[in-house]
Design a protein around this motif. Structure first.
Motif, PDB file in Angstrom:
ATOM      1  N   PHE A  45       0.828  -1.209   0.000  1.00 57.05           N
ATOM      2  CA  PHE A  45       0.000   0.000   0.000  1.00 57.05           C
ATOM      3  C   PHE A  45       0.860   1.256   0.000  1.00 57.05           C
ATOM      4  N   CYS A  46       1.956   1.247   0.756  1.00 55.62           N
ATOM      5  CA  CYS A  46       2.840   2.412   0.783  1.00 55.62           C
ATOM      6  C   CYS A  46       3.514   2.631  -0.566  1.00 55.62           C
ATOM      7  N   ILE A  47       3.918   1.562  -1.202  1.00 51.90           N
ATOM      8  CA  ILE A  47       4.575   1.683  -2.507  1.00 51.90           C
ATOM      9  C   ILE A  47       3.618   2.250  -3.551  1.00 51.90           C
ATOM     10  N   PHE A  48       2.380   1.777  -3.541  1.00 51.12           N
ATOM     11  CA  PHE A  48       1.397   2.192  -4.537  1.00 51.12           C
ATOM     12  C   PHE A  48       0.395   3.208  -3.992  1.00 51.12           C
ATOM     13  N   ARG A  49       0.807   3.997  -3.009  1.00 53.32           N
ATOM     14  CA  ARG A  49      -0.131   4.901  -2.331  1.00 53.32           C
ATOM     15  C   ARG A  49      -0.757   5.922  -3.269  1.00 53.32           C
ATOM     16  N   TYR A  50       0.000   6.481  -4.192  1.00 55.72           N
ATOM     17  CA  TYR A  50      -0.559   7.502  -5.087  1.00 55.72           C
ATOM     18  C   TYR A  50      -1.573   6.896  -6.053  1.00 55.72           C
ATOM     19  N   GLN A  51      -1.274   5.712  -6.539  1.00 57.56           N
ATOM     20  CA  GLN A  51      -2.218   5.047  -7.435  1.00 57.56           C
ATOM     21  C   GLN A  51      -3.495   4.657  -6.687  1.00 57.56           C
ATOM     22  N   LEU A  52      -3.345   4.143  -5.486  1.00 57.04           N
ATOM     23  CA  LEU A  52      -4.516   3.743  -4.705  1.00 57.04           C
ATOM     24  C   LEU A  52      -5.365   4.940  -4.315  1.00 57.04           C
ATOM     25  N   LEU A  53      -4.728   6.004  -3.846  1.00 56.29           N
ATOM     26  CA  LEU A  53      -5.482   7.190  -3.459  1.00 56.29           C
ATOM     27  C   LEU A  53      -6.078   7.895  -4.673  1.00 56.29           C
ATOM     28  N   GLY A  54      -5.430   7.737  -5.815  1.00 55.64           N
ATOM     29  CA  GLY A  54      -5.961   8.305  -7.049  1.00 55.64           C
ATOM     30  C   GLY A  54      -7.287   7.691  -7.462  1.00 55.64           C
ATOM     31  N   LEU A  55      -7.577   6.504  -6.981  1.00 57.68           N
ATOM     32  CA  LEU A  55      -8.874   5.883  -7.253  1.00 57.68           C
ATOM     33  C   LEU A  55     -10.009   6.644  -6.569  1.00 57.68           C
ATOM     34  N   TYR A  56      -9.691   7.345  -5.487  1.00 56.99           N
ATOM     35  CA  TYR A  56     -10.700   8.062  -4.715  1.00 56.99           C
ATOM     36  C   TYR A  56     -10.766   9.544  -5.047  1.00 56.99           C
ATOM     37  N   SER A  58      -8.445  12.789  -7.338  1.00 52.96           N
ATOM     38  CA  SER A  58      -7.298  13.158  -8.169  1.00 52.96           C
ATOM     39  C   SER A  58      -6.640  14.461  -7.722  1.00 52.96           C
ATOM     40  N   ASP A  59      -7.204  15.137  -6.742  1.00 55.82           N
ATOM     41  CA  ASP A  59      -6.655  16.390  -6.239  1.00 55.82           C
ATOM     42  C   ASP A  59      -5.359  16.110  -5.469  1.00 55.82           C
ATOM     43  N   PRO A  60      -4.232  16.704  -5.877  1.00 62.60           N
ATOM     44  CA  PRO A  60      -2.953  16.449  -5.205  1.00 62.60           C
ATOM     45  C   PRO A  60      -2.953  16.813  -3.712  1.00 62.60           C
ATOM     46  N   ALA A  61      -3.684  17.839  -3.328  1.00 55.89           N
ATOM     47  CA  ALA A  61      -3.738  18.225  -1.908  1.00 55.89           C
ATOM     48  C   ALA A  61      -4.445  17.148  -1.081  1.00 55.89           C
ATOM     49  N   VAL A  62      -5.506  16.601  -1.623  1.00 54.14           N
ATOM     50  CA  VAL A  62      -6.236  15.538  -0.938  1.00 54.14           C
ATOM     51  C   VAL A  62      -5.360  14.287  -0.856  1.00 54.14           C
ATOM     52  N   GLN A  63      -4.678  13.983  -1.947  1.00 53.91           N
ATOM     53  CA  GLN A  63      -3.796  12.818  -1.955  1.00 53.91           C
ATOM     54  C   GLN A  63      -2.650  12.972  -0.963  1.00 53.91           C
ATOM     55  N   ALA A  64      -2.143  14.185  -0.782  1.00 51.55           N
ATOM     56  CA  ALA A  64      -1.055  14.416   0.171  1.00 51.55           C
ATOM     57  C   ALA A  64      -1.508  14.098   1.599  1.00 51.55           C
ATOM     58  N   VAL A  65      -2.711  14.528   1.953  1.00 50.22           N
ATOM     59  CA  VAL A  65      -3.241  14.221   3.288  1.00 50.22           C
ATOM     60  C   VAL A  65      -3.498  12.727   3.404  1.00 50.22           C
ATOM     61  N   GLY A  66      -4.055  12.139   2.360  1.00 50.77           N
ATOM     62  CA  GLY A  66      -4.304  10.695   2.359  1.00 50.77           C
ATOM     63  C   GLY A  66      -3.029   9.892   2.503  1.00 50.77           C
ATOM     64  N   CYS A  67      -1.951  10.355   1.872  1.00 55.93           N
ATOM     65  CA  CYS A  67      -0.659   9.663   1.972  1.00 55.93           C
ATOM     66  C   CYS A  67      -0.123   9.703   3.390  1.00 55.93           C
ATOM     67  N   ARG A  68      -0.290  10.828   4.073  1.00 56.78           N
ATOM     68  CA  ARG A  68       0.183  10.920   5.458  1.00 56.78           C
ATOM     69  C   ARG A  68      -0.522   9.880   6.320  1.00 56.78           C
ATOM     70  N   ARG A  69      -1.822   9.744   6.145  1.00 57.67           N
ATOM     71  CA  ARG A  69      -2.584   8.772   6.933  1.00 57.67           C
ATOM     72  C   ARG A  69      -2.246   7.342   6.518  1.00 57.67           C
ATOM     73  N   LEU A  70      -2.189   7.101   5.219  1.00 59.33           N
ATOM     74  CA  LEU A  70      -1.937   5.751   4.721  1.00 59.33           C
ATOM     75  C   LEU A  70      -0.583   5.219   5.184  1.00 59.33           C
ATOM     76  N   ILE A  71       0.426   6.056   5.135  1.00 61.71           N
ATOM     77  CA  ILE A  71       1.764   5.608   5.533  1.00 61.71           C
ATOM     78  C   ILE A  71       1.774   5.206   7.005  1.00 61.71           C
ATOM     79  N   ILE A  72       1.202   6.029   7.864  1.00 68.04           N
ATOM     80  CA  ILE A  72       1.181   5.694   9.293  1.00 68.04           C
ATOM     81  C   ILE A  72       0.385   4.414   9.523  1.00 68.04           C
ATOM     82  N   CYS A  73      -0.837   4.378   9.003  1.00 68.88           N
ATOM     83  CA  CYS A  73      -1.714   3.232   9.261  1.00 68.88           C
ATOM     84  C   CYS A  73      -1.185   1.945   8.643  1.00 68.88           C
TER      85      CYS A  73
END
Length: 161
Positions: A45-56, A58-73
Motif C-alpha cells: 500500500f505504501c509503494i502504490f499509495r498515489y495510485q490507490l489514493l488516485g482511485l478516490y 485526483s486532487d494532489p492536496a487531498v492525496q497528500a493528506v491521504g498519503c500521510r494517513r496511509l503511511i502511518i496506518c
C-alpha cells in the motif's frame, strides 16, 4: 481482521476437545502469520499509495493528506493483529464480556481521552492518526495482563498462550 478471526473457531474447537496445548500454537501461528501478511500488505500500500489514493480523488492536496494517513496506518497496522488474536482467543474460551469491555474502553474511552488531552497539546493531524496504534497496544497489554490470574479449564485464554 478476517484472518485473525480464525482464532475463535480454532480455539473453541480445541477448548471443547480439551486439547489445551494446541491453543498456544494456534495463537502464535495466527498472530505471527497475520502480522507478516499485514506488514506485507502495508508495504505494498505504501509503494502504490498515489495510485490507490488516485482511485478516490485526483486532487494532489487531498492525496497528500491521504498519503500521510496511509503511511502511518499501513506501516503500523500489524500492531492490531495481537490485539484481535488475543480477543478472539478469549472469545474461543467462551468469555465474551472481557474482550468487549476492554475493546469498548480502549476503542472509545481511551480515544476520547487522547483527543481531549494529547491532541490539545499537539494539534497535528498525525497525532489523531496515532491514537489507533497506541490504543491497540494498550488494549493488547490490558487484556494480556488481565488474563494472568486464572488457571485450569476456566482459563480466560492467555495463561495457555
Amino acid at each position: 481482521m478476517l484472518f485473525r478471526s480464525t482464532a475463535l473457531p480454532f480455539v473453541s474447537q480445541n477448548f471443547g476437545a480439551r486439547q489445551y496445548a494446541r491453543i498456544r500454537k494456534i495463537y502464535w501461528n495466527i498472530t505471527l502469520s497475520g502480522m507478516a501478511i499485514t506488514m506485507l500488505i502495508g508495504i505494498v500500500f505504501c509503494i502504490f499509495r498515489y495510485q490507490l489514493l488516485g482511485l478516490y480523488n485526483s486532487d494532489p492536496a487531498v492525496q497528500a493528506v491521504g498519503c500521510r494517513r496511509l503511511i502511518i496506518c499501513a506501516l503500523v497496522a500489524a500492531l492490531e493483529v495481537p490485539m484481535d488474536t488475543i480477543f478472539n482467543t478469549i472469545r474461543g474460551y467462551g468469555h465474551t464480556m472481557e474482550p468487549m469491555i476492554v475493546s469498548l474502553l480502549g476503542a472509545v474511552g481511551f480515544r476520547i481521552l487522547w483527543i481531549n488531552t494529547v491532541f490539545r497539546i499537539f494539534p497535528y493531524y498525525e497525532v489523531i492518526i496515532w491514537v489507533w496504534p497506541v490504543s491497540w497496544i494498550l488494549m493488547t497489554n490490558a487484556k494480556a495482563n488481565a488474563s494472568g490470574g486464572t488457571s485450569g479449564q476456566e482459563s480466560s485464554g492467555l495463561d495457555t498462550v
